[in-house]
Design an enzyme around this catalytic site. Structure first.
Site, PDB file in Angstrom:
ATOM      1  N   ASP A  51      87.700  53.535   5.475  1.00  0.00           N
ATOM      2  CA  ASP A  51      87.082  53.834   4.180  1.00  0.00           C
ATOM      3  C   ASP A  51      86.889  52.594   3.304  1.00  0.00           C
ATOM      4  O   ASP A  51      86.833  52.676   2.085  1.00  0.00           O
ATOM      5  CB  ASP A  51      87.878  54.923   3.443  1.00  0.00           C
ATOM      6  CG  ASP A  51      89.301  54.492   3.179  1.00  0.00           C
ATOM      7  OD1 ASP A  51      89.705  53.443   3.732  1.00  0.00           O
ATOM      8  OD2 ASP A  51      89.994  55.183   2.427  1.00  0.00           O
ATOM      9  N   HIS A 240      73.600  29.363  13.559  1.00  0.00           N
ATOM     10  CA  HIS A 240      74.158  30.419  12.709  1.00  0.00           C
ATOM     11  C   HIS A 240      75.679  30.482  12.798  1.00  0.00           C
ATOM     12  O   HIS A 240      76.273  31.537  12.605  1.00  0.00           O
ATOM     13  CB  HIS A 240      73.544  31.785  13.071  1.00  0.00           C
ATOM     14  CG  HIS A 240      72.105  31.887  12.659  1.00  0.00           C
ATOM     15  ND1 HIS A 240      71.258  32.882  13.091  1.00  0.00           N
ATOM     16  CD2 HIS A 240      71.361  31.121  11.834  1.00  0.00           C
ATOM     17  CE1 HIS A 240      70.056  32.699  12.565  1.00  0.00           C
ATOM     18  NE2 HIS A 240      70.092  31.638  11.805  1.00  0.00           N
ATOM     19  N   ASP A 257      75.856  24.767   4.922  1.00  0.00           N
ATOM     20  CA  ASP A 257      74.649  25.490   4.497  1.00  0.00           C
ATOM     21  C   ASP A 257      75.153  26.657   3.652  1.00  0.00           C
ATOM     22  O   ASP A 257      75.696  27.634   4.180  1.00  0.00           O
ATOM     23  CB  ASP A 257      73.891  25.989   5.741  1.00  0.00           C
ATOM     24  CG  ASP A 257      72.558  26.664   5.403  1.00  0.00           C
ATOM     25  OD1 ASP A 257      72.331  26.989   4.226  1.00  0.00           O
ATOM     26  OD2 ASP A 257      71.761  26.875   6.342  1.00  0.00           O
ATOM     27  N   ASP A 268      69.486  28.004  -1.567  1.00  0.00           N
ATOM     28  CA  ASP A 268      69.737  27.816  -0.130  1.00  0.00           C
ATOM     29  C   ASP A 268      69.765  26.314   0.123  1.00  0.00           C
ATOM     30  O   ASP A 268      68.712  25.670   0.156  1.00  0.00           O
ATOM     31  CB  ASP A 268      68.598  28.512   0.643  1.00  0.00           C
ATOM     32  CG  ASP A 268      68.783  28.457   2.151  1.00  0.00           C
ATOM     33  OD1 ASP A 268      69.842  28.006   2.612  1.00  0.00           O
ATOM     34  OD2 ASP A 268      67.847  28.876   2.865  1.00  0.00           O
ATOM     35  N   HIS A 350      64.349  25.119  15.114  1.00  0.00           N
ATOM     36  CA  HIS A 350      64.017  26.151  14.121  1.00  0.00           C
ATOM     37  C   HIS A 350      62.818  25.723  13.291  1.00  0.00           C
ATOM     38  O   HIS A 350      62.277  24.631  13.479  1.00  0.00           O
ATOM     39  CB  HIS A 350      65.235  26.468  13.235  1.00  0.00           C
ATOM     40  CG  HIS A 350      65.826  25.283  12.522  1.00  0.00           C
ATOM     41  ND1 HIS A 350      65.262  24.730  11.399  1.00  0.00           N
ATOM     42  CD2 HIS A 350      66.948  24.553  12.788  1.00  0.00           C
ATOM     43  CE1 HIS A 350      66.014  23.725  10.983  1.00  0.00           C
ATOM     44  NE2 HIS A 350      67.032  23.582  11.822  1.00  0.00           N
ATOM     45  N   HIS A 354      61.171  28.316   4.704  1.00  0.00           N
ATOM     46  CA  HIS A 354      60.758  29.712   4.484  1.00  0.00           C
ATOM     47  C   HIS A 354      60.605  29.917   2.994  1.00  0.00           C
ATOM     48  O   HIS A 354      61.085  29.101   2.191  1.00  0.00           O
ATOM     49  CB  HIS A 354      61.825  30.663   5.044  1.00  0.00           C
ATOM     50  CG  HIS A 354      63.234  30.290   4.639  1.00  0.00           C
ATOM     51  ND1 HIS A 354      63.793  30.689   3.452  1.00  0.00           N
ATOM     52  CD2 HIS A 354      64.177  29.498   5.233  1.00  0.00           C
ATOM     53  CE1 HIS A 354      65.025  30.197   3.348  1.00  0.00           C
ATOM     54  NE2 HIS A 354      65.279  29.457   4.416  1.00  0.00           N
ATOM     55  N   HIS A 361      65.490  34.692   2.953  1.00  0.00           N
ATOM     56  CA  HIS A 361      64.262  34.522   3.735  1.00  0.00           C
ATOM     57  C   HIS A 361      63.273  35.469   3.088  1.00  0.00           C
ATOM     58  O   HIS A 361      63.141  36.632   3.461  1.00  0.00           O
ATOM     59  CB  HIS A 361      64.485  34.863   5.208  1.00  0.00           C
ATOM     60  CG  HIS A 361      65.377  33.869   5.881  1.00  0.00           C
ATOM     61  ND1 HIS A 361      65.917  34.061   7.115  1.00  0.00           N
ATOM     62  CD2 HIS A 361      65.821  32.651   5.488  1.00  0.00           C
ATOM     63  CE1 HIS A 361      66.669  33.017   7.449  1.00  0.00           C
ATOM     64  NE2 HIS A 361      66.619  32.154   6.464  1.00  0.00           N
ATOM     65  N   GLU A 386      63.837  22.234   5.401  1.00  0.00           N
ATOM     66  CA  GLU A 386      65.144  22.082   6.042  1.00  0.00           C
ATOM     67  C   GLU A 386      65.079  21.631   7.499  1.00  0.00           C
ATOM     68  O   GLU A 386      65.574  22.324   8.397  1.00  0.00           O
ATOM     69  CB  GLU A 386      65.915  23.395   5.957  1.00  0.00           C
ATOM     70  CG  GLU A 386      65.130  24.632   6.400  1.00  0.00           C
ATOM     71  CD  GLU A 386      65.969  25.908   6.319  1.00  0.00           C
ATOM     72  OE1 GLU A 386      67.037  25.937   6.943  1.00  0.00           O
ATOM     73  OE2 GLU A 386      65.534  26.861   5.646  1.00  0.00           O
ATOM     74  N   TYR A 390      69.844  18.412  16.363  1.00  0.00           N
ATOM     75  CA  TYR A 390      71.105  18.951  16.880  1.00  0.00           C
ATOM     76  C   TYR A 390      71.305  18.480  18.330  1.00  0.00           C
ATOM     77  O   TYR A 390      70.477  18.780  19.186  1.00  0.00           O
ATOM     78  CB  TYR A 390      71.070  20.482  16.827  1.00  0.00           C
ATOM     79  CG  TYR A 390      70.631  21.000  15.466  1.00  0.00           C
ATOM     80  CD1 TYR A 390      71.546  21.187  14.436  1.00  0.00           C
ATOM     81  CD2 TYR A 390      69.277  21.263  15.219  1.00  0.00           C
ATOM     82  CE1 TYR A 390      71.129  21.632  13.180  1.00  0.00           C
ATOM     83  CE2 TYR A 390      68.851  21.703  13.978  1.00  0.00           C
ATOM     84  CZ  TYR A 390      69.780  21.886  12.957  1.00  0.00           C
ATOM     85  OH  TYR A 390      69.354  22.315  11.728  1.00  0.00           O
ATOM     86  N   ARG A 410      71.379  18.759   9.328  1.00  0.00           N
ATOM     87  CA  ARG A 410      70.262  19.437   8.653  1.00  0.00           C
ATOM     88  C   ARG A 410      70.353  19.073   7.176  1.00  0.00           C
ATOM     89  O   ARG A 410      71.456  18.951   6.641  1.00  0.00           O
ATOM     90  CB  ARG A 410      70.344  20.958   8.849  1.00  0.00           C
ATOM     91  CG  ARG A 410      69.267  21.736   8.105  1.00  0.00           C
ATOM     92  CD  ARG A 410      69.102  23.188   8.582  1.00  0.00           C
ATOM     93  NE  ARG A 410      70.204  24.062   8.279  1.00  0.00           N
ATOM     94  CZ  ARG A 410      71.115  24.479   9.154  1.00  0.00           C
ATOM     95  NH1 ARG A 410      71.037  24.089  10.415  1.00  0.00           N
ATOM     96  NH2 ARG A 410      72.096  25.275   8.790  1.00  0.00           N
ATOM     97  N   GLU A 412      68.600  20.432   3.542  1.00  0.00           N
ATOM     98  CA  GLU A 412      67.767  21.534   3.043  1.00  0.00           C
ATOM     99  C   GLU A 412      67.730  21.545   1.521  1.00  0.00           C
ATOM    100  O   GLU A 412      68.773  21.557   0.861  1.00  0.00           O
ATOM    101  CB  GLU A 412      68.336  22.872   3.542  1.00  0.00           C
ATOM    102  CG  GLU A 412      67.621  24.084   2.964  1.00  0.00           C
ATOM    103  CD  GLU A 412      68.082  25.399   3.584  1.00  0.00           C
ATOM    104  OE1 GLU A 412      69.240  25.474   4.050  1.00  0.00           O
ATOM    105  OE2 GLU A 412      67.280  26.351   3.598  1.00  0.00           O
TER     106      GLU A 412
END
Ligand code: GLY
Ligand code: MN
Ligand code: MN
Length: 443
Positions: A51, A240, A257, A268, A350, A354, A361, A386, A390, A410, A412
């Site tokens: 719950d 991710h 990030d 972002d 990638h 965006h 996004h 961004e 890698y 990266r 961004e």
């Protein structure tokens, strides 16, 4: 730490005004036939364990058109006596339920405090919808992920259209008040990143960086816009990654990030820096290349430019740079590829960015580089830029010199497109090598 951030943050802007939300409703209804009905259902709440629920996040379309940020609810737009009516269905007051789960504005509270014309109980929606839809010729509907309301709608109307195309065109251009909220979200996240850099020391955990950043968000009555990514060394090469569970060691880079939400509007930001405050020569070479490509991507954010311009700009620099560093041994044409799908994509897999807004996004287009959108940049659009490189040491599908293995970088920023050129909303977050080396570990 929190006071340092508070001291440099400007005043928090007010939430979007009711008059602006009323204008959005008018704009939407201006696109609808008078014998049509438009229904927008809130996101459901979702169970985390038995719950215990996940924190509820409102549906961005519902919030955009009504300002509603509570759980439950659905908005119905319908034409009555020569006027469009925005009716909000909400959970009714219920002392027993509220004692357990929190206060509810109820029907009267919703009517007095939100810019809507009528309110009704969600308990009555089935009967009401029967009457309203009986008079309608067409229906526009944004569902609530299998909600009860969707089932009712499906049982009463066999075919409906998706109004998101209309609303997306409205959402993709940000008003001044939306930009103010996004600037504040960008400032808060920028200063939170700086705190993480200042406090970073070898031996600390990725989760410590996460707690510094998200602590700053929470301290300023905000929270993450997406789960924060803190990855050192090879973890930075997993796009991710968000377990944030490893210890950061001397000599490694850490990629963070993380962004926050203000009245639903996201920032972002990604920054990558050496855990011990000093880049090695090899890390510096890759960082300089990513930074050069990111700056070119930002420069490409010009009114009138095609959606593909940013991804082309970053990709060309990366492809050439990988050849110059000896990482790719091929011609520029082979490195870049005819459709920007050449050898460089092994290391930059990638899109360049965006749209950003109520969704991280955001609506209006896909990832730059991932789709064929023909969209042209217009003043008031906000995008991220961004690029990254890698070189996962764990990957057996690439062959790279050991000196690059374990580097993931990266950078961004959030960019507002204006007639006077790109405005970097996240400019308060340093990214030059000199700035980063002077800040990291300085606390
Ligand atoms: N943080 C998600 C992204 O950069 O797209
Ligand atoms: Mn992004
Ligand atoms: Mn990001």
């Amino acid at each position: 730490m929190y006071e340092r951030v508070s001291a440099v943050l400007g005043a928090r802007p007010e939430d979007v005004k009711h008059s602006e939300i009323r204008q959005r409703q008018e704009d939407l209804c201006g696109h609808l036939a008078e014998d049509s009905v438009c229904i927008i259902v809130n996101n459901p709440s979702s169970i985390r364990s038995r719950d215990v629920h996940h924190r509820h996040r409102f549906n961005s379309y519902l919030h955009y058109l009504t300002g509603w940020h509570e759980e439950g609810g659905a908005a119905i737009f319908y034409h009555k006596s020569e006027h469009w009516v925005c009716k909000l269905y909400v959970n009714p007051r219920d002392i027993k339920m509220e004692t357990w789960n929190g206060r509810r504005p109820g029907l009267e509270g919703a009517l007095s405090n939100w810019p809507v014309d009528e309110t009704s109980s969600l308990d009555d929606i089935e009967e009401d919808l029967g009457e309203i839809l009986a008079k309608a010729e067409s229906l526009h509907h944004i569902g609530g992920l299998d909600s009860e309301i969707d089932k009712i709608v499906n049982s009463k109307f066999s075919k409906y259209s998706d109004p998101r195309k209309i609303i997306d065109e409205m959402r993709v251009i940000k008003s001044n008040s939306e930009v103010e909220l996004m600037q504040y979200a960008a400032d808060l996240a920028s200063h939170a990143h700086v705190e993480a850099m200042r406090l970073c020391k070898p031996g600390m955990g990725e989760w410590h960086m996460q707690s510094i950043i998200e602590g700053c968000f929470l301290h300023h009555k905000s929270h993450w816009a997406y789960p924060s990514i803190v990855g050192c060394a090879d973890n930075a090469t997993i796009l991710h990654y968000n377990e944030n569970k490893d210890v950061m060691n001397d000599g490694e880079l850490v990629l963070i990030d993380a962004g926050c939400e203000i009245d639903g509007y996201a920032s972002d930001i990604t920054r990558t820096f050496p855990v011990n405050g000093v880049f090695t020569e090899d890390q510096k070479a890759i960082y300089e290349l990513v930074l050069k490509s990111q700056i070119a991507g930002i420069e490409a954010c010009q009114v009138g430019s095609p959606w593909s311009a940013m991804h082309r700009a970053t990709s060309e620099i990366l492809a050439q740079g990988l050849i110059d560093l000896g990482i790719l041994d091929c011609s520029f044409e082979e490195a870049l590829g005819e459709n920007l799908d050449g050898a460089f994509r092994q290391f930059f897999m990638h899109g360049t960015g965006h749209f950003l807004g109520l969704d991280v996004h955001d609506v209006g287009g896909g990832r730059q580089g991932d789709n064929e959108s023909e969209r042209t940049l217009l003043p008031g659009m906000v995008v991220t830029i961004e690029p990254g490189l890698y070189f996962g040491a764990w990957r057996d599908d690439i062959s790279i010199d050991a000196r690059w293995a374990g580097i993931g970088i990266r950078i961004e920023d959030d960019i507002l497109v204006t007639e006077n050129g790109p405005v970097v909303l996240t400019a308060a977050c340093p990214k030059s090598i000199d700035e980063i080396e002077s800040i990291v570990g300085s606390a």
